[in-house]
Every structure is written in C-alpha cells, then in structure tokens.
Design a protein around this motif. Structure first.
Motif, PDB file in Angstrom:
ATOM      1  N   ILE A 134       0.834  -1.206   0.000  1.00  0.00           N
ATOM      2  CA  ILE A 134       0.000   0.000   0.000  1.00  0.00           C
ATOM      3  C   ILE A 134       0.865   1.251   0.000  1.00  0.00           C
ATOM      4  N   SER A 135       1.941   1.225   0.759  1.00  0.00           N
ATOM      5  CA  SER A 135       2.859   2.368   0.799  1.00  0.00           C
ATOM      6  C   SER A 135       3.479   2.618  -0.574  1.00  0.00           C
ATOM      7  N   LEU A 136       3.859   1.522  -1.246  1.00  0.00           N
ATOM      8  CA  LEU A 136       4.435   1.642  -2.587  1.00  0.00           C
ATOM      9  C   LEU A 136       3.426   2.206  -3.570  1.00  0.00           C
ATOM     10  N   ILE A 137       2.166   1.729  -3.458  1.00  0.00           N
ATOM     11  CA  ILE A 137       1.118   2.206  -4.357  1.00  0.00           C
ATOM     12  C   ILE A 137       0.863   3.696  -4.134  1.00  0.00           C
ATOM     13  N   ILE A 138       0.769   4.088  -2.864  1.00  0.00           N
ATOM     14  CA  ILE A 138       0.542   5.503  -2.542  1.00  0.00           C
ATOM     15  C   ILE A 138       1.697   6.369  -3.048  1.00  0.00           C
ATOM     16  N   SER A 139       2.925   5.879  -2.857  1.00  0.00           N
ATOM     17  CA  SER A 139       4.108   6.619  -3.333  1.00  0.00           C
ATOM     18  C   SER A 139       4.091   6.747  -4.853  1.00  0.00           C
ATOM     19  N   ALA A 140       3.696   5.633  -5.518  1.00  0.00           N
ATOM     20  CA  ALA A 140       3.644   5.642  -6.987  1.00  0.00           C
ATOM     21  C   ALA A 140       2.595   6.635  -7.488  1.00  0.00           C
ATOM     22  N   ILE A 141       1.444   6.681  -6.780  1.00  0.00           N
ATOM     23  CA  ILE A 141       0.381   7.602  -7.169  1.00  0.00           C
ATOM     24  C   ILE A 141       0.838   9.051  -7.016  1.00  0.00           C
ATOM     25  N   TYR A 142       1.467   9.362  -5.909  1.00  0.00           N
ATOM     26  CA  TYR A 142       1.966  10.721  -5.682  1.00  0.00           C
ATOM     27  C   TYR A 142       3.064  11.093  -6.682  1.00  0.00           C
ATOM     28  N   TYR A 143       3.911  10.088  -6.986  1.00  0.00           N
ATOM     29  CA  TYR A 143       4.990  10.312  -7.956  1.00  0.00           C
ATOM     30  C   TYR A 143       4.397  10.597  -9.330  1.00  0.00           C
ATOM     31  N   TYR A 144       3.376   9.808  -9.704  1.00  0.00           N
ATOM     32  CA  TYR A 144       2.709   9.978 -11.005  1.00  0.00           C
ATOM     33  C   TYR A 144       2.041  11.347 -11.078  1.00  0.00           C
ATOM     34  N   LYS A 145       1.289  11.693 -10.016  1.00  0.00           N
ATOM     35  CA  LYS A 145       0.606  12.987 -10.005  1.00  0.00           C
ATOM     36  C   LYS A 145       1.599  14.145 -10.056  1.00  0.00           C
ATOM     37  N   GLY A 146       2.697  13.979  -9.337  1.00  0.00           N
ATOM     38  CA  GLY A 146       3.721  15.027  -9.348  1.00  0.00           C
ATOM     39  C   GLY A 146       4.312  15.226 -10.729  1.00  0.00           C
ATOM     40  N   ASN A 147       4.591  14.129 -11.407  1.00  0.00           N
ATOM     41  CA  ASN A 147       5.147  14.211 -12.758  1.00  0.00           C
ATOM     42  C   ASN A 147       4.148  14.822 -13.738  1.00  0.00           C
ATOM     43  N   ARG A 148       2.876  14.454 -13.598  1.00  0.00           N
ATOM     44  CA  ARG A 148       1.849  14.997 -14.489  1.00  0.00           C
ATOM     45  C   ARG A 148       1.633  16.490 -14.233  1.00  0.00           C
ATOM     46  N   ASN A 149       1.708  16.888 -12.982  1.00  0.00           N
ATOM     47  CA  ASN A 149       1.590  18.321 -12.678  1.00  0.00           C
ATOM     48  C   ASN A 149       2.758  19.110 -13.250  1.00  0.00           C
ATOM     49  N   ASN A 150       3.958  18.538 -13.147  1.00  0.00           N
ATOM     50  CA  ASN A 150       5.129  19.185 -13.751  1.00  0.00           C
ATOM     51  C   ASN A 150       4.980  19.269 -15.261  1.00  0.00           C
ATOM     52  N   LEU A 151       4.414  18.219 -15.833  1.00  0.00           N
ATOM     53  CA  LEU A 151       4.171  18.190 -17.278  1.00  0.00           C
ATOM     54  C   LEU A 151       3.225  19.322 -17.677  1.00  0.00           C
ATOM     55  N   LYS A 152       2.160  19.500 -16.909  1.00  0.00           N
ATOM     56  CA  LYS A 152       1.212  20.578 -17.200  1.00  0.00           C
ATOM     57  C   LYS A 152       1.890  21.946 -17.125  1.00  0.00           C
ATOM     58  N   MET A 153       2.653  22.168 -16.061  1.00  0.00           N
ATOM     59  CA  MET A 153       3.258  23.472 -15.832  1.00  0.00           C
ATOM     60  C   MET A 153       4.400  23.775 -16.796  1.00  0.00           C
ATOM     61  N   SER A 154       5.195  22.754 -17.130  1.00  0.00           N
ATOM     62  CA  SER A 154       6.400  22.974 -17.937  1.00  0.00           C
ATOM     63  C   SER A 154       6.169  22.832 -19.439  1.00  0.00           C
ATOM     64  N   VAL A 155       5.152  22.061 -19.843  1.00  0.00           N
ATOM     65  CA  VAL A 155       4.950  21.778 -21.265  1.00  0.00           C
ATOM     66  C   VAL A 155       3.566  22.211 -21.757  1.00  0.00           C
ATOM     67  N   ILE A 156       2.525  21.657 -21.162  1.00  0.00           N
ATOM     68  CA  ILE A 156       1.180  21.863 -21.695  1.00  0.00           C
ATOM     69  C   ILE A 156       0.729  23.319 -21.636  1.00  0.00           C
ATOM     70  N   HIS A 157       0.807  23.930 -20.469  1.00  0.00           N
ATOM     71  CA  HIS A 157       0.341  25.318 -20.339  1.00  0.00           C
ATOM     72  C   HIS A 157       1.149  26.303 -21.185  1.00  0.00           C
ATOM     73  N   PRO A 158       2.491  26.194 -21.232  1.00  0.00           N
ATOM     74  CA  PRO A 158       3.253  27.091 -22.120  1.00  0.00           C
ATOM     75  C   PRO A 158       2.881  26.921 -23.589  1.00  0.00           C
ATOM     76  N   ILE A 159       2.590  25.684 -24.003  1.00  0.00           N
ATOM     77  CA  ILE A 159       2.190  25.448 -25.395  1.00  0.00           C
ATOM     78  C   ILE A 159       0.842  26.103 -25.672  1.00  0.00           C
ATOM     79  N   ILE A 160      -0.102  25.942 -24.747  1.00  0.00           N
ATOM     80  CA  ILE A 160      -1.432  26.540 -24.914  1.00  0.00           C
ATOM     81  C   ILE A 160      -1.319  28.064 -25.063  1.00  0.00           C
ATOM     82  N   ARG A 161      -0.453  28.673 -24.261  1.00  0.00           N
ATOM     83  CA  ARG A 161      -0.270  30.131 -24.364  1.00  0.00           C
ATOM     84  C   ARG A 161       0.314  30.509 -25.721  1.00  0.00           C
ATOM     85  N   LEU A 162       1.240  29.714 -26.219  1.00  0.00           N
ATOM     86  CA  LEU A 162       1.844  29.993 -27.526  1.00  0.00           C
ATOM     87  C   LEU A 162       0.824  29.877 -28.658  1.00  0.00           C
ATOM     88  N   LEU A 163      -0.104  28.941 -28.511  1.00  0.00           N
ATOM     89  CA  LEU A 163      -1.095  28.717 -29.560  1.00  0.00           C
ATOM     90  C   LEU A 163      -2.077  29.871 -29.682  1.00  0.00           C
TER      91      LEU A 163
END
Length: 232
Positions: free
Chosen positions: A27-56
C-alpha cells in the motif's frame, strides 16, 4: 527454540502479522507511486502543456515554432501518454509547415506563376535557355533576368495592397509583366488579367490552395491537442 519452531507455534498470529506487514508495504508503494505519477503529471502541465497553450494563442511564426520545439524537449515531456505525444508531434509538424508563411512572398510567387501561365497561353516557352553538361543539354531554364521578377513583385506588393487597391495593383503588376516580357521574350502585346482579375489570380492559384491546406491541417492539429484532457 529455532525460528521455524517459534513460527509454527504461533502460525496464525505470525501469518497475520506477516501479511499485514507485506500489505502495508505494498500500500505504501502504491501511494508513493500515485503521488509520484501525479507530481510528474503536474510538472508536465506546468512545464509543457500550459506554455504550449499560451503559444497557440499567438500568431504563427518561426520564432514561436522554435519556442514550441524547445518546450516539447523539456524533461517532463517524457511523462506524456502515447496519444498525447502523438498529438504533440502532429502539432509540431503542422505548425512548422505554416511558421514560415509570408503573405507578400506567397502572393509574389502566385503572380510569377500567373506570368508563366500567360506566356504559355500565348505560345511562348518561359524556359528557353538551354543548360548544358558535358556537351549535352540537360534542361532548359528561365532567362537570367527573369529571376528578378519575383523580387520586383514583392516590392510592388509592399507598396500597394491587392485587397484595398486592386485596380492600382493590377495595373502596376501588368506593367511589370510587359516590361519583363519585352526584355526577355517578345515585344508582342500580351493582355494580362483579361481572363482573371488580380484578386481571382491570388485566390484561385494552386499555390494558395496548398497553403490553405497547410493552415487547415495546422488548425486541426491545434484543435486535437487542445481537446486532450490534460490540456483542459
């Protein structure tokens, strides 16, 4: 008393404890994996997706395409899902095609093509100059001075707008055609824009149709990217 004997004497209790420890670890591993995944996806939004949307939201340009390419190379882009990565690649390819568009240059190319068309309609070969290689004619080309026609057309188009001054532009371009025809092909009188107006030439050209298709593809790629769940 050995470990096995001790374990067997309290087998149910020990098994329960062991299972509890293992489940807790999983359960600890699953929770850590979920937080890790969410953290990476949030970074993806902030560093890639949102800047691209602004450029478009900005106009297409080579500068914006270069910025778009740099954003797509960000480390967090590796966390894109397969479909997201495919749509981003499609967007980059389509954007690149229209990033170098220049209305004056395209219109000048179209008008050069129309000049060539009118020469052919009047039985004149636009490329009468033979080019030889090792004593053999390999192809024919335009007279050297004709290559300057596109540049002169661009200068004319910068001085007058075909949309707001169609008659003036048409007369200026026709005058330029006549001069180039006389200097490089024939002094015979050829009528220009008697079959199509300047506006029709610019709108109906195959060159214009190709650019329109590129812009349609860029628009579709943009819309498909913005439809992604992560882009909302």
């Amino acid at each position: 008393m050995g470990f096995i004997e001790w374990f067997n004497t309290n087998v149910y209790s020990n098994c329960f404890t062991l299972i509890t420890v293992i489940l807790s670890g999983i359960i600890s591993l699953i929770i850590s994996a979920i937080y890790y995944y969410k953290g990476n996806r949030n970074n993806l939004k902030m560093s890639v997706i949102h800047p691209i949307i602004r450029l478009l939201d900005d106009a297409y340009s080579r500068k914006n395409y270069d910025r778009l390419s740099e954003i797509a190379k960000d480390y967090s882009a590796r966390y894109l899902k397969k479909e997201e990565a495919e749509r981003l690649n499609s967007l980059l390819l389509a954007y690149k095609e229209v990033s170098t568009y220049n209305d004056v240059t395209v219109n000048a190319d179209i008008l050069f093509s129309y000049f060539e068309y009118k020469l052919k309609k009047n039985g004149i070969n636009p490329k009468p100059v033979p080019v030889e290689y090792e004593g053999e004619i390999v192809y024919s080309d335009y007279p050297p001075d004709v290559f300057y026609l596109t540049q002169d057309l661009e200068k004319f188009l910068k001085r007058c707008d075909p949309v707001f001054e169609p008659d003036e532009c048409e007369n200026m371009v026709a005058s330029l055609y006549k001069q180039y025809c006389k200097d490089n092909y024939t002094s015979n009188n050829i009528s220009y824009f008697d079959d199509y107006t300047l506006e029709e030439v610019l709108k109906k050209s195959e060159i214009r149709a190709k650019w329109d298709k590129k812009f349609d593809e860029a628009k579709t790629a943009k819309e498909q990217f913005l439809k992604l769940k992560i882009a909302k």
